[in-house]
Design an enzyme around this catalytic site. Structure first.
Site, PDB file in Angstrom:
ATOM      1  CB  SER A 135      -0.878   0.002   1.263  1.00 23.19           C
ATOM      2  OG  SER A 135      -1.524   1.258   1.419  1.00 23.19           O
ATOM      3  CE1 TYR A 148      -4.082  -1.954   5.236  1.00 23.24           C
ATOM      4  CE2 TYR A 148      -3.260   0.211   4.596  1.00 23.24           C
ATOM      5  CZ  TYR A 148      -3.812  -1.014   4.255  1.00 23.24           C
ATOM      6  OH  TYR A 148      -4.089  -1.310   2.934  1.00 23.24           O
TER       7      TYR A 148
HETATM    8  N1  LIG Z   1      -8.761  -0.367  -0.638  1.00 19.21           N
HETATM    9  C1  LIG Z   1      -7.661   0.366  -0.540  1.00 19.21           C
HETATM   10  O1  LIG Z   1      -7.739   1.625  -0.468  1.00 19.21           O
HETATM   11  C2  LIG Z   1      -6.305  -0.285  -0.551  1.00 19.21           C
HETATM   12  C3  LIG Z   1      -5.189   0.528  -0.831  1.00 19.21           C
HETATM   13  C4  LIG Z   1      -3.925  -0.059  -0.834  1.00 19.21           C
HETATM   14  C5  LIG Z   1      -3.786  -1.403  -0.569  1.00 19.21           C
HETATM   15  N2  LIG Z   1      -4.895  -2.163  -0.283  1.00 19.21           N
HETATM   16  C6  LIG Z   1      -4.682  -3.573   0.011  1.00 19.21           C
HETATM   17  O2  LIG Z   1      -5.264  -4.349  -1.012  1.00 19.21           O
HETATM   18  C7  LIG Z   1      -5.643  -5.613  -0.493  1.00 19.21           C
HETATM   19  C8  LIG Z   1      -7.101  -5.885  -0.837  1.00 19.21           C
HETATM   20  O3  LIG Z   1      -7.879  -4.891  -0.171  1.00 19.21           O
HETATM   21  P1  LIG Z   1      -9.349  -4.493  -0.625  1.00 19.21           P
HETATM   22  O4  LIG Z   1      -9.438  -3.036  -0.537  1.00 19.21           O
HETATM   23  O5  LIG Z   1      -9.697  -5.180  -1.887  1.00 19.21           O
HETATM   24  O6  LIG Z   1     -10.166  -5.075   0.615  1.00 19.21           O
HETATM   25  P2  LIG Z   1     -11.504  -5.950   0.694  1.00 19.21           P
HETATM   26  O7  LIG Z   1     -11.879  -5.914   2.130  1.00 19.21           O
HETATM   27  O8  LIG Z   1     -12.470  -5.513  -0.325  1.00 19.21           O
HETATM   28  O9  LIG Z   1     -10.987  -7.417   0.322  1.00 19.21           O
HETATM   29  C9  LIG Z   1     -10.096  -8.096   1.160  1.00 19.21           C
HETATM   30  C10 LIG Z   1     -10.380  -9.586   1.054  1.00 19.21           C
HETATM   31  O10 LIG Z   1      -9.427 -10.261   1.902  1.00 19.21           O
HETATM   32  C11 LIG Z   1     -10.110 -11.317   2.565  1.00 19.21           C
HETATM   33  N3  LIG Z   1      -9.433 -11.651   3.799  1.00 19.21           N
HETATM   34  C12 LIG Z   1      -9.247 -10.868   4.894  1.00 19.21           C
HETATM   35  N4  LIG Z   1      -8.633 -11.557   5.856  1.00 19.21           N
HETATM   36  C13 LIG Z   1      -8.422 -12.803   5.370  1.00 19.21           C
HETATM   37  C14 LIG Z   1      -7.835 -13.970   5.901  1.00 19.21           C
HETATM   38  N5  LIG Z   1      -7.343 -14.009   7.162  1.00 19.21           N
HETATM   39  N6  LIG Z   1      -7.770 -15.088   5.117  1.00 19.21           N
HETATM   40  C15 LIG Z   1      -8.272 -15.061   3.858  1.00 19.21           C
HETATM   41  N7  LIG Z   1      -8.863 -13.981   3.310  1.00 19.21           N
HETATM   42  C16 LIG Z   1      -8.930 -12.868   4.053  1.00 19.21           C
HETATM   43  C17 LIG Z   1     -11.520 -10.760   2.825  1.00 19.21           C
HETATM   44  O11 LIG Z   1     -12.460 -11.798   3.072  1.00 19.21           O
HETATM   45  C18 LIG Z   1     -11.781  -9.981   1.549  1.00 19.21           C
HETATM   46  O12 LIG Z   1     -12.427 -10.793   0.573  1.00 19.21           O
HETATM   47  C19 LIG Z   1      -5.366  -5.559   1.005  1.00 19.21           C
HETATM   48  O13 LIG Z   1      -4.123  -6.157   1.270  1.00 19.21           O
HETATM   49  C20 LIG Z   1      -5.318  -4.071   1.285  1.00 19.21           C
HETATM   50  O14 LIG Z   1      -4.545  -3.779   2.416  1.00 19.21           O
HETATM   51  C21 LIG Z   1      -6.152  -1.631  -0.287  1.00 19.21           C
END
Ligand SMILES: NC(=O)c1ccc[n+]([C@@H]2O[C@H](COP(=O)([O-])OP(=O)(O)OC[C@H]3O[C@@H](n4cnc5c(N)ncnc54)[C@H](O)[C@@H]3O)[C@@H](O)[C@H]2O)c1
Length: 239
Positions: A135, A148
């Site tokens: 991120s 985070y």
């Molecule tokens: N949304 C943002 O602004 C953003 C920005 C930068 C990075 N990210 C990163 O991108 C990745 C995806 O995030 P997102 O925004 O799509 O979130 P999201 O919540 O939409 O999806 C995350 C998924 O991870 C799964 N998950 C969580 N814990 C788990 C576990 N212990 N075992 C298996 N599955 C698990 C959840 O069930 C969910 O389907 C994450 O690593 C997040 O930190 C997100």
């Protein structure tokens, strides 16, 4: 650009939502064979997609998911680690428990380590690639984001270490700024409806992930690709 991902076997964690789900859809559109892994149910997507339930913090569960995907498709070319949680975002430091801090690291860091650990023999045999979700929070912060940010900084360091540990396997991570997903909607609420900051789509991140998964990026290894519209490049100098 031809990504040549057709027929490649790709395991995606966090596949049920947001960025992971966008990656699965993009990979299927390219003709990849996809293992879609999540602790939550993955939507029915059609194509060559095997859904598997796993908690990335549980080593036996991750090993079983890798076994299910390689058993179905006969190997593994790419692992994409999207599973993640944001944790107690917005909570003041004094109110952040060690338990909450540890829970974020367990999913965001240990979960990525376990994925690569169990995928590594297959990826090494294939001369494959890993793409992890870090991120922009690895480099910048806002109040109440210590767990985070610590976890995402660790993913950047983990990426570099794994690229050294796994000769013949490229390991990179992507570092997007805010992406409009259920995670961001939970943390930011209606601020995402008329944002005073640039917001990207899950499909933007999926494009970066697919490029790093493909041989088109064969010279890129051990890198963190920061995609934040250039926001972090700007100095605080008032000009
Ligand atoms: N949304 C943002 O602004 C953003 C920005 C930068 C990075 N990210 C990163 O991108 C990745 C995806 O995030 P997102 O925004 O799509 O979130 P999201 O919540 O939409 O999806 C995350 C998924 O991870 C799964 N998950 C969580 N814990 C788990 C576990 N212990 N075992 C298996 N599955 C698990 C959840 O069930 C969910 O389907 C994450 O690593 C997040 O930190 C997100």
């Amino acid at each position: 650009m031809r990504l040549d991902l057709a027929g490649k076997v790709v395991l995606v964690t966090g596949a049920a939502s947001g960025i992971g789900l966008a990656c699965v859809r993009a990979l299927l559109a390219e003709g990849a064979l996809v293992g879609a892994v999540d602790r939550s149910p993955v939507p029915e997507l059609g194509g060559d997609c095997l859904a598997a339930r796993a908690d990335v913090t549980d080593e036996a569960s991750v090993a079983a998911a890798v076994e299910a995907v390689t058993g179905r498709f006969g190997g593994l070319d790419v692992a994409v680690g999207c599973a993640g949680i944001s944790g107690p975002v917005g909570t003041q430091l004094a109110a952040t428990s060690a338990e909450a801090f540890g829970a974020v690291l367990a999913v965001n860091v240990t979960g990525q380590f376990l994925l690569v650990k169990h995928a590594a023999p297959w990826l090494t045999a294939a001369g494959g690639a890993v793409v992890l979700l870090a991120s922009d929070s690895a480099f910048t912060s806002a109040p109440g984001m210590a767990p985070y940010c610590a976890s995402k900084g660790a993913v950047v360091a983990l990426t570099r270490a794994l690229s050294v540990d796994l000769p013949g396997v490229r390991v990179n991570c992507v570092c997007p700024s805010v992406v409009d997903t259920p995670m961001a909607r939970t943390d930011l609420g209606t601020a995402l409806d008329s944002p005073a900051f640039p917001v990207q789509a899950p499909e933007d991140v999926a494009s970066q992930v697919l490029f790093l998964a493909s041989a088109r990026s064969r010279t890129i290894n051990g890198q963190a690709v920061l995609a934040d519209f250039g926001v972090s490049a700007r100095s605080g100098f008032p000009a």
